[in-house]
Design a protein around this motif. Structure first.
Motif, PDB file in Angstrom:
ATOM      1  N   LYS A 271       0.825  -1.209   0.000  1.00 53.36           N
ATOM      2  CA  LYS A 271       0.000   0.000   0.000  1.00 53.36           C
ATOM      3  C   LYS A 271       0.860   1.260   0.000  1.00 53.36           C
ATOM      4  CE  LYS A 271      -3.836   2.363   2.329  1.00 53.36           C
ATOM      5  NZ  LYS A 271      -4.585   2.504   1.061  1.00 53.36           N
ATOM      6  N   THR A 272       1.833   1.316   0.906  1.00 53.97           N
ATOM      7  CA  THR A 272       2.744   2.461   0.932  1.00 53.97           C
ATOM      8  C   THR A 272       4.177   1.963   1.051  1.00 53.97           C
ATOM      9  OG1 THR A 272       2.718   2.741   3.346  1.00 53.97           O
ATOM     10  CG2 THR A 272       1.009   3.895   2.086  1.00 53.97           C
ATOM     11  N   LEU A 273       5.097   2.758   0.519  1.00 57.00           N
ATOM     12  CA  LEU A 273       6.524   2.441   0.599  1.00 57.00           C
ATOM     13  C   LEU A 273       7.279   3.741   0.817  1.00 57.00           C
ATOM     14  CD1 LEU A 273       8.659   0.103  -1.608  1.00 57.00           C
ATOM     15  CD2 LEU A 273       9.349   2.474  -1.318  1.00 57.00           C
ATOM     16  N   GLU A 274       8.243   3.712   1.733  1.00 51.60           N
ATOM     17  CA  GLU A 274       9.071   4.894   1.970  1.00 51.60           C
ATOM     18  C   GLU A 274      10.492   4.462   2.292  1.00 51.60           C
ATOM     19  OE1 GLU A 274       8.392   8.955   4.337  1.00 51.60           O
ATOM     20  OE2 GLU A 274       8.743   7.240   5.686  1.00 51.60           O
ATOM     21  N   ALA A 275      11.460   5.110   1.634  1.00 51.01           N
ATOM     22  CA  ALA A 275      12.874   4.886   1.914  1.00 51.01           C
ATOM     23  C   ALA A 275      13.517   6.235   2.192  1.00 51.01           C
ATOM     24  CB  ALA A 275      13.564   4.197   0.734  1.00 51.01           C
ATOM     25  N   THR A 276      14.394   6.290   3.187  1.00 49.95           N
ATOM     26  CA  THR A 276      14.993   7.566   3.570  1.00 49.95           C
ATOM     27  C   THR A 276      16.506   7.457   3.676  1.00 49.95           C
ATOM     28  OG1 THR A 276      14.670   7.059   5.925  1.00 49.95           O
ATOM     29  CG2 THR A 276      12.945   8.333   4.825  1.00 49.95           C
ATOM     30  N   SER A 277      17.163   8.597   3.447  1.00 48.35           N
ATOM     31  CA  SER A 277      18.615   8.746   3.618  1.00 48.35           C
ATOM     32  C   SER A 277      19.380   7.670   2.849  1.00 48.35           C
ATOM     33  CB  SER A 277      18.991   8.722   5.111  1.00 48.35           C
ATOM     34  OG  SER A 277      18.350   9.771   5.797  1.00 48.35           O
ATOM     35  N   ILE A 278      19.281   7.727   1.532  1.00 50.00           N
ATOM     36  CA  ILE A 278      19.917   6.750   0.658  1.00 50.00           C
ATOM     37  C   ILE A 278      21.212   7.338   0.103  1.00 50.00           C
ATOM     38  CG2 ILE A 278      19.629   5.380  -1.439  1.00 50.00           C
ATOM     39  CD1 ILE A 278      16.488   6.082  -0.848  1.00 50.00           C
ATOM     40  N   GLU A 279      22.273   6.561   0.116  1.00 47.87           N
ATOM     41  CA  GLU A 279      23.538   6.972  -0.475  1.00 47.87           C
ATOM     42  C   GLU A 279      23.967   5.936  -1.505  1.00 47.87           C
ATOM     43  OE1 GLU A 279      26.616   7.727   2.343  1.00 47.87           O
ATOM     44  OE2 GLU A 279      25.742   9.631   3.006  1.00 47.87           O
ATOM     45  N   ILE A 280      24.409   6.428  -2.665  1.00 46.17           N
ATOM     46  CA  ILE A 280      24.896   5.566  -3.744  1.00 46.17           C
ATOM     47  C   ILE A 280      26.399   5.796  -3.887  1.00 46.17           C
ATOM     48  CG2 ILE A 280      24.584   4.849  -6.139  1.00 46.17           C
ATOM     49  CD1 ILE A 280      22.033   4.704  -4.469  1.00 46.17           C
ATOM     50  N   LEU A 281      27.168   4.734  -3.900  1.00 47.33           N
ATOM     51  CA  LEU A 281      28.624   4.828  -3.944  1.00 47.33           C
ATOM     52  C   LEU A 281      29.175   4.165  -5.190  1.00 47.33           C
ATOM     53  CD1 LEU A 281      29.331   3.654  -0.266  1.00 47.33           C
ATOM     54  CD2 LEU A 281      28.983   6.005  -1.046  1.00 47.33           C
ATOM     55  N   ASN A 282      30.291   4.710  -5.694  1.00 46.24           N
ATOM     56  CA  ASN A 282      31.082   3.962  -6.660  1.00 46.24           C
ATOM     57  C   ASN A 282      32.448   3.693  -6.047  1.00 46.24           C
ATOM     58  OD1 ASN A 282      32.527   6.348  -6.871  1.00 46.24           O
ATOM     59  ND2 ASN A 282      31.802   6.849  -8.927  1.00 46.24           N
ATOM     60  N   GLU A 283      33.372   3.154  -6.831  1.00 47.80           N
ATOM     61  CA  GLU A 283      34.649   2.774  -6.239  1.00 47.80           C
ATOM     62  C   GLU A 283      35.456   3.970  -5.742  1.00 47.80           C
ATOM     63  OE1 GLU A 283      34.984   2.486 -10.798  1.00 47.80           O
ATOM     64  OE2 GLU A 283      33.535   2.068  -9.211  1.00 47.80           O
ATOM     65  N   ASP A 284      35.089   5.185  -6.187  1.00 49.16           N
ATOM     66  CA  ASP A 284      35.820   6.392  -5.773  1.00 49.16           C
ATOM     67  C   ASP A 284      35.152   7.135  -4.629  1.00 49.16           C
ATOM     68  OD1 ASP A 284      37.762   6.015  -7.784  1.00 49.16           O
ATOM     69  OD2 ASP A 284      36.425   6.928  -9.273  1.00 49.16           O
ATOM     70  N   GLY A 285      34.023   6.668  -4.158  1.00 51.60           N
ATOM     71  CA  GLY A 285      33.345   7.351  -3.071  1.00 51.60           C
ATOM     72  C   GLY A 285      31.887   7.610  -3.380  1.00 51.60           C
ATOM     73  N   LYS A 286      31.295   8.614  -2.681  1.00 50.30           N
ATOM     74  CA  LYS A 286      29.867   8.886  -2.820  1.00 50.30           C
ATOM     75  C   LYS A 286      29.557   9.478  -4.180  1.00 50.30           C
ATOM     76  CE  LYS A 286      27.716  12.174  -0.454  1.00 50.30           C
ATOM     77  NZ  LYS A 286      27.052  12.866   0.683  1.00 50.30           N
ATOM     78  N   LEU A 287      28.604   8.870  -4.869  1.00 46.46           N
ATOM     79  CA  LEU A 287      28.177   9.326  -6.184  1.00 46.46           C
ATOM     80  C   LEU A 287      26.917  10.176  -6.086  1.00 46.46           C
ATOM     81  CD1 LEU A 287      28.360   9.126  -9.324  1.00 46.46           C
ATOM     82  CD2 LEU A 287      26.941   7.083  -9.151  1.00 46.46           C
TER      83      LEU A 287
END
Length: 391
Positions: A149-165
Motif C-alpha cells: 500500500k505504501t513504501l518509503e525509503a529515507t537517507s539513501i547513499e549511492i557509492l562507486n569505487e571512488d566514493g559517494k556518487l
C-alpha cells in the motif's frame, strides 16, 4: 541474490527495494529461526546466487517479529554483501499458497557493498505487503501487480569505487485504490536526489559541468487515477524538477483504457510490439507539457553565444530571426505564428513554455501513429495544439 553491479542511482535503488522480492531458492540455506514468518522472509532473501550467511537474534512479541543483523553474501564474490541491522515484520502470516502477508515491513540501516561501489539507506518501510511465494518467484512469469500500500525509503547513499556518487533524501510511493488485483490510483515522489556531476563519466555530464553544475539536485513526483468503468486514465502530474536548472511537467488524459487493455498489457510486458498493438484503440483526450526555467536556458544561451563569438542578445536575435524558415514545415500559418511568438518570448526572457493538446473529440493513438508516418505535419492540427510562453 542479484546484487547491483552498476553504481548508477536506478540500479542501486532497485537493489535495495528488491530485497523484499527476489528469485528465491526453495531450500533453506540458513538455520530455521523457530518463526514461520521470519523463515519465510529469510527464504526470499536466500537466492540462487546468494546466501543468508547469518542473522542475530529473532524476537517475537504481540504480532511483531524482529530480526537483527541479517547478512546476505553473494556466492563466489567476497565483496558482494548486504547487511540489515534491524528487520521488523508486523502482523505476518504465511498463507496456504506460500505467500507471506505483512501488515508492515521495516528495514533499518541497510548496507550493500560490491566490488564497484555500493549503497546504503537508513530505513525502508512498507505497509500492507504481500510477498509472492518462493515457487511463484522461481517461475518464468512471476505475479504482476503491486504487493503493497505504501513504501518509503529515507537517507539513501549511492557509492562507486571512488566514493559517494549520489544521495537521495526520500523516496515514497503509495497505491491509493484497487480494482481487484489492479491498482486504480497512486502516487510517488523522489525528494532531494543529489548527484555529484564530477563523478559521472559521460558526454552529457561533461556538458553539465561546462554549464557550471558541480552537483545537481532533482525532485520527481507523479500521480494518476484509472477509472476502469469509464475506461479513462488521468495522469494529473508527472514532474521532474532540477534545482537551479529547470522543471518539466506533464499531464495527460486517456480514454479506452479498459480492464482488458490493462490486463493484456501486464501479460505482454516483455513483448513490446504486441503491447503497442493493444494501444491502438486508446485515445488522447487532452495533454499538457510545461517547461519552467530556473537558469538552465540562460546558461545554455550564454555558452552557445560564447562559442559563436557574439553577445547573448545578438545570438538570441539570430535564433529567433530564423524561426519563420524553420517553422515552415508545419504548413500551418496560425500555429507557425503561435510558435514563433512563444519561442521568441521565451528565449528573450526565459520563464515558461507550455504546449497544450485539446482536441474537440478524443483522438485514437492509431490515427496519430498513422498520421506520423504519412503526414507528420498534420499532427498539431489533429490534436489542436497550442503553445504559450511566460504565462
Amino acid at each position: 541474490m542479484n546484487f547491483a553491479r552498476s553504481p548508477r542511482i536506478a540500479a542501486g535503488l532497485t537493489a535495495a527495494v528488491s530485497l523484499i522480492a527476489l528469485h528465491a531458492s526453495p531450500a533453506l540455506a540458513f538455520d530455521p529461526t523457530g518463526s514461520d514468518v521470519a523463515d519465510a522472509f529469510l527464504n526470499l532473501l536466500d537466492a540462487e546466487d546468494g546466501t543468508v550467511e547469518s542473522y542475530g537474534s529473532v524476537d517475537g512479541s504481540g504480532g511483531t517479529v524482529t530480526i537483527s543483523d541479517i547478512v546476505v553474501t553473494k556466492d563466489g564474490d567476497d565483496d558482494g554483501r548486504v547487511t540489515i541491522a534491524t528487520t521488523t515484520l508486523t502482523d505476518g502470516a504465511v498463507q496456504d499458497d506460500g505467500r507471506l502477508k505483512l501488515g508492515s515491513l521495516a528495514l533499518e540501516n541497510l548496507q550493500l557493498t560490491a566490488d564497484d561501489g555500493g549503497m546504503s539507506l537508513a530505513r525502508l518501510s512498507v505497509t500492507d505487503l504481500l510477498l509472492p511465494s518462493a515457487k511463484e518467484m522461481g517461475a518464468d512469469t512471476p505475479p504482476v501487480g503491486p504487493g503493497y500500500k505504501t513504501l518509503e525509503a529515507t537517507s539513501i547513499e549511492i557509492l562507486n569505487e571512488d566514493g559517494k556518487l549520489a544521495n537521495v533524501a526520500r523516496i515514497s510511493s503509495s497505491i491509493d485504490a484497487m480494482d481487484g488485483d489492479l491498482p486504480t490510483g497512486g502516487q510517488f515522489s523522489v525528494t532531494g536526489a543529489t548527484v555529484d556531476v564530477k563523478q559521472l563519466q559521460s558526454e552529457e555530464t561533461k556538458t553539465l559541468t561546462d554549464l557550471g553544475y558541480e552537483t545537481l539536485t532533482v525532485d520527481l513526483a507523479g500521480s494518476g487515477k484509472w477509472d476502469p468503468d469509464a475506461a479513462t486514465l488521468v495522469i494529473s502530474e508527472m514532474k521532474i524538477d532540477a534545482k537551479d536548472a529547470a522543471s518539466l511537467s506533464l499531464s495527460l488524459s486517456l480514454g479506452g483504457v479498459t480492464r482488458e487493455v490493462i490486463t493484456e498489457l501486464n501479460a505482454k510486458s516483455d513483448k513490446p510490439e504486441e503491447a503497442m498493438a493493444l494501444l491502438q484503440n486508446v485515445t488522447i483526450e487532452n495533454a499538457k507539457i510545461r517547461l519552467d526555467d530556473a537558469s538552465l536556458t540562460g546558461r545554455v544561451l550564454d555558452q552557445e553565444a560564447k562559442k559563436a563569438g557574439v553577445e547573448t542578445p545578438q545570438y538570441v536575435a539570430g535564433l529567433t530571426g530564423s524561426l519563420p524558415l524553420m517553422l515552415g514545415m508545419l504548413q500551418n500559418k496560425e500555429l507557425e505564428g503561435q510558435v514563433a511568438q512563444a519561442v521568441t518570448q521565451y528565449l528573450t526572457t526565459p520563464g515558461s513554455l507550455e504546449l497544450k493538446a485539446a482536441p474537440s473529440a478524443p483522438v485514437p493513438l492509431s490515427q496519430i501513429m498513422g498520421t506520423a508516418m504519412l503526414a507528420p505535419q498534420m499532427i498539431p492540427q489533429i490534436l489542436s495544439v497550442g503553445i504559450t510562453a511566460n504565462q
